[in-house]
Motif scaffolding. Structure first.
Motif, short mmCIF file in Angstrom:
data_model
loop_
_atom_site.label_atom_id
_atom_site.label_comp_id
_atom_site.label_asym_id
_atom_site.label_seq_id
_atom_site.Cartn_x
_atom_site.Cartn_y
_atom_site.Cartn_z
N GLN A 136 0.85 -1.19 0.00
CA GLN A 136 0.00 0.00 0.00
C GLN A 136 0.89 1.25 0.00
O GLN A 136 1.89 1.31 0.72
CB GLN A 136 -0.91 0.03 1.23
CG GLN A 136 -1.85 -1.17 1.34
CD GLN A 136 -1.18 -2.41 1.94
OE1 GLN A 136 -0.12 -2.32 2.55
NE2 GLN A 136 -1.79 -3.56 1.74
N PHE A 159 -1.08 -3.48 -3.87
CA PHE A 159 -2.06 -3.98 -2.90
C PHE A 159 -3.21 -4.71 -3.57
O PHE A 159 -3.87 -5.55 -2.94
CB PHE A 159 -2.59 -2.82 -2.05
CG PHE A 159 -3.41 -1.83 -2.82
CD1 PHE A 159 -4.78 -1.95 -2.90
CD2 PHE A 159 -2.79 -0.79 -3.49
CE1 PHE A 159 -5.53 -1.04 -3.62
CE2 PHE A 159 -3.54 0.13 -4.21
CZ PHE A 159 -4.91 0.01 -4.28
N THR A 206 -7.45 -3.50 0.42
CA THR A 206 -6.74 -4.77 0.60
C THR A 206 -7.59 -5.74 1.40
O THR A 206 -7.74 -6.92 1.04
CB THR A 206 -5.40 -4.55 1.32
OG1 THR A 206 -4.59 -3.64 0.57
CG2 THR A 206 -4.65 -5.87 1.48
#
Length: 363
Positions: free
Chosen positions: A167, A200, A252
Motif C-alpha cells: 500500500q 495492494f 486490501t
C-alpha cells in the motif's frame, strides 16, 4: 552499446563477458556488459540492539520529514534531548527479544536476504545473468546509496527500484523513492530508472495472502471467530492531506475477504504502532482486540498485510503487546499469521510484478 565480438574479452563475475567499447583503443580498460538492476527496498533495521546502534537508527528514522513532519525547530530538540535519551533502551529490549542471534541480525534482515536470493533465482530462470537483484534499507544498512553504487559497478545501465510496500504512503513508498533519487544525484552517469508502483490489488499478492490465511485456519484446533487485518498506522490528517494509504488498506481487506469468500462479520481492519499525541487512523489494533474479546470473540487471528516481511512491529508488537491486550481482556486463543516473507507464492507474485515492470528493457 558494447561490442561482444571484440578481442581481449574475459568472463565477468556474472558469467557474461567484459569487453572493450566498440572502436575503443586496445589499451581501453575492459568494461562489464550492460545489465538491468532490480533494487528491492525495505524500511530498515538497526545494526544491533545496543544503545548506540538503536540511537543511530532511530535518529535517522525519526528525523525523516516524511515520517515526522513537524517543524524541525520544534521536533529536533525534543527528539535529541528527550526521545533519543530513553527510547533506544526500550526499543533495544524489544529488538533483543526477537533478534536472530545466530546470524547477529534482525529478522527483517534475515528475511529480506532470503527474499532477494529467491527472487534472483526466479528472475534468472527468465533473464539469465542479464538482470542483477539486490536490496537496500531506507534506514540503516545496507544504504540505498551503497547499493545503487554497487549495481552501477556491476554494469547496470537500467535500474528498477521496488519499494516492498503493498500500500502506498508518503511515510514508506515516497521516502524510499526520495532516498533512491538522492542516491542518483551523486552519480556522474545516471542509469535509466523506473519505480514499481503499489501492488495492494495485485491478484497474485491477494491470492498469496488468502493462502496464508487458509493454511493458518486449517492448522487451528478451533477456527478463529474473526480475522483482524492490522496495518501500520499514520496520523489521521495524512488522509485529508491526500495520502491514499487508508484507502489502499481498506481495499486490501476487501479484496482478501472476497478472495476468501467471506462476509463482513469474519474480517475487520485496524491500525497499530501509534506514535505521538495526535489522532491516528482508527480503530487502534491494541484497543480493538480487547473490545473484541469483551464482545465474546474469544478466538481471533491477526494478519499484517502492509508488511512484506516480519519485523519488530509484527514479531514484538503484534505477537506480544497486542496479544497481551487481547488476553487481558478475556481472549482465549490468539493466532498471529506471519507475513508472506519468502513464501514461494509471495516470491512468484513479486517476480511477476518485476517482469511486468521490466517490459521493454529485457526484450
Amino acid at each position: 552499446m558494447f561490442d561482444s565480438n571484440q578481442d581481449g574479452r574475459k568472463p565477468a563475475a556474472s558469467g557474461l563477458t567484459e569487453t572493450r567499447p566498440l572502436h575503443g583503443p586496445d589499451d581501453h580498460p575492459l568494461v562489464p556488459p550492460a545489465r538491468v538492476g532490480v533494487l528491492l527496498a525495505n524500511l530498515g533495521t538497526p545494526d544491533g540492539y545496543d544503545y548506540w546502534s538503536m540511537r543511530r537508527y532511530l535518529n535517522e528514522f525519526l528525523s525523516d520529514k516524511r515520517v515526522i513532519d513537524y517543524s524541525p525547530w520544534v521536533w529536533q530538540p525534543l527528539l535529541q534531548l528527550v526521545v533519543l535519551t530513553k527510547r533506544p533502551f526500550a526499543s533495544g529490549e524489544n529488538y533483543r527479544s526477537i533478534w536472530n542471534h545466530e546470524a547477529d541480525e534482525s529478522p527483517l534482515m534475515t528475511i529480506t536476504k532470503s527474499q532477494t536470493a529467491k527472487l534472483a533465482a526466479e528472475l534468472k530462470a527468465t533473464y539469465g545473468d542479464r538482470v542483477v537483484v539486490d536490496f537496500c534499507m531506507r534506514y540503516g544498512n545496507p544504504s540505498t546509496r551503497a547499493r545503487v553504487r554497487s549495481l552501477l559497478e556491476k554494469g547496470c545501465q537500467k535500474i528498477l527500484f521496488f519499494p516492498l510496500y503493498p500500500q502506498y504512503s508518503g511515510t514508506t513508498s515516497a521516502t524510499a523513492c526520495d532516498s533512491f533519487f538522492k542516491a542518483l544525484m551523486d552519480e556522474k552517469w545516471q542509469p535509466d530508472v523506473r519505480t514499481v508502483s503499489t501492488y495492494f490489488d495485485d491478484p497474485l499478492y491477494i491470492s498469496a495472502l488468502a493462502a496464508s490465511v487458509e493454511r493458518a485456519y486449517a492448522a487451528a484446533e478451533h477456527e478463529p471467530d474473526i480475522l483482524v487485518c492490522s496495518y501500520h498506522g499514520v496520523p489521521q490528517r495524512y488522509l485529508t492531506e491526500g495520502d491514499p494509504y487508508h484507502c489502499h488498506c481498506l481495499k486490501t481487506t476487501r479484496l482478501l475477504k472476497e478472495r476468501l469468500g467471506w462476509d463482513d462479520s469474519r474480517i475487520t481492519t485496524t491500525f497499530q504502532s501509534r506514535f505521538g499525541p495526535e489522532e491516528w487512523l482508527q480503530p487502534y489494533t491494541v484497543e480493538e482486540v480487547a473490545r473484541l474479546a469483551q464482545a465474546g470473540k474469544k478466538r481471533i487471528a491477526v494478519i499484517a498485510p502492509a508488511f512484506s516481511a516480519d519485523c519488530i512491529e509484527t514479531l514484538e508488537e503484534i505477537n506480544e503487546e497486542i496479544c497481551e491486550s487481547f488476553e487481558e481482556a478475556g481472549g482465549e486463543k490468539f493466532t498471529y499469521i506471519p507475513c508472506l516473507n519468502d513464501d514461494d507464492a509471495h516470491i512468484r507474485a513479486l517476480g511477476e510484478i518485476v517482469k511486468s515492470n521490466l517490459r521493454g528493457w529485457t526484450d
